[in-house]
Design an enzyme around this catalytic site. Sequence first.
Site, PDB file in Angstrom:
ATOM      1  N   ASP A 283      45.547  21.318  63.698  1.00 20.25           N
ATOM      2  CA  ASP A 283      44.787  21.022  64.915  1.00 20.25           C
ATOM      3  C   ASP A 283      44.838  22.249  65.813  1.00 20.25           C
ATOM      4  OD1 ASP A 283      47.577  20.560  65.449  1.00 20.25           O
ATOM      5  OD2 ASP A 283      47.045  19.515  67.285  1.00 20.25           O
TER       6      ASP A 283
ATOM      7  N   GLU B 197      49.946  18.743  66.455  1.00 16.77           N
ATOM      8  CA  GLU B 197      51.006  19.566  67.046  1.00 16.77           C
ATOM      9  C   GLU B 197      50.693  19.934  68.478  1.00 16.77           C
ATOM     10  OE1 GLU B 197      53.160  23.260  68.224  1.00 16.77           O
ATOM     11  OE2 GLU B 197      51.028  22.892  68.124  1.00 16.77           O
TER      12      GLU B 197
END
Length: 483
Positions: A107, A171
């Site tokens: 991400d 994350e």
Amino acid sequence: TVSRPMGLRGKQQQGTSRIPSQFHKEERVAMKEALKGAIQIPTVSFSPKESNTTALAEFGEYIRKVFPTVFSTSCVQHEVVGEYSHLFTVQGLDPSLQPYMLLAHFDVVPASEEDWEVPPFSGLERDGFIYGRGTLDNKNSVMAILQALELLLIRNYIPRRSFFIALGHDEEVSGMNGAQKISALLQARGIQLAFLVDEGSFIVDGFIPSLKKPFAMISVSEKGAINLMLQVNMTPGHSSAPPKETSIGILAAAVSRLEQAPMPNMFGSGSLKTTLQHLANEFPFPTNLILSNLWLFQPLVSRMMERNYVTNAMVRTTIALTMFNAGVKVNVIPSTAQATMNIRIHPAQTVQEVLELVKNIVADDRVQFHVLSAFDSLPVSPSDDQALGYQLLHQTIRSVFPEVSVVTPGICIGNTDSRHFTNLTTGIYRFNPLYLQPQDFSSVHGINEKISVQAYETQVKFIFELIQNADTYQRPVSDLHEL
Ligand SMILES: CCCCCCCC/C=C\CCCCCCCC(=O)N[C@@H](Cc1c[nH]c2ccccc12)C(=O)O
Ligand SMILES: [Zn+2]
Ligand SMILES: [Zn+2]
């Protein structure tokens, strides 16, 4: 000072020959094209509750397509965890060897198109660089790990030591659905890891003015954090007859006091001191002498470290005011004012100590404190001669980057998914095998994030070597005597 990795003997594993990390032209083209394709999928995390789930799912399809050997080899098991994260279990030949983990996330933080020289999700190649959000943070690692494994498997490499590849999908918004769930899953399976490698540090270049040579910093800890909201409630009213103090004024004064009174300099009890001692001989005279005699010059050096934002963040707990909310109309004095701050805690302090300090600086009972989330700094992972993960990274840095003469432990000033794995290992190492200059650092979460094609190839080579080094590790002789 060239410090040698003492714990490793560098012998070949018996019966398996080493595969050279040389890639054909077609492979090199394919690996950079694979990275570009990954950058083009806008896997943005906006908040813990909002992300581009279509892109996250598409990313899962994409890695299946570009790494077919990883997905079809019998020694590799693949699972999707927390809907979008990926866990690969690579079964090694020798079950007596404790497994390790390579961790990364796919991400990315948002990117606003207009500020960039090239569109942030284009993956365009220009002057030998691939541009785009995630080229340094952290699709480079995701793709390089899978690419290295793909190339090893194509060459019929069978690992001796089992390892996990964990690829998180959240994350950037703290990893609770990805890394946290992977960690819980492995714990439920009774897994303990020999060590883990994540993002969070680099071969740093140009962050200390008089140090001309780059050095590799392996972060062995990371700072703690508090998200803290300050709130002031006062009687609302008509702006034509204001009271002497308003909620906004009281809160503004409180946060201004916090900005004017930095948290104490903890240089003396932190790992930056060790980092600088490792580096002392790399500096010209007289800095080399000063750093070799910190018993005398500590006050001077600790002040020097405060001059730059990055080194300042390494010597103290920092407070960043990130949100400020009050008022709805120009002629209405609001009842409530709120300020939210992101505090990063130096390892020598605790959440409780920092909260006490903050309250004492604010020193106003009208200001309420709401802790939104908090955690202490991460335990310090070993970096001695016996520390397998550290020594393997050290050895691999020395072979892939022979020009880098110093490898030193350090601290990560940000937070990473690795913090979710303290239940599985005491050996958590944050290191990206890339050169990082201050302008690259600004591009991470900033604009014009990019990686050179050559740097990406070197990252693949590094992981290709690291996996093989993990299989050839031999315990030092002193250890064997103790058995
Ligand atoms: C001698 C000194 C030289 C110093 C040179 C240092 C150069 C800089 C080296 C490294 C840069 C740090 C990179 C940090 C990466 C951290 C990843 C990140 O951005 N994390 C976010 C999001 C996040 C992840 N988990 C959590 C948990 C709680 C809050 C936020 C996050 C972040 O830290 O905000
Ligand atoms: Zn990251
Ligand atoms: Zn990030």
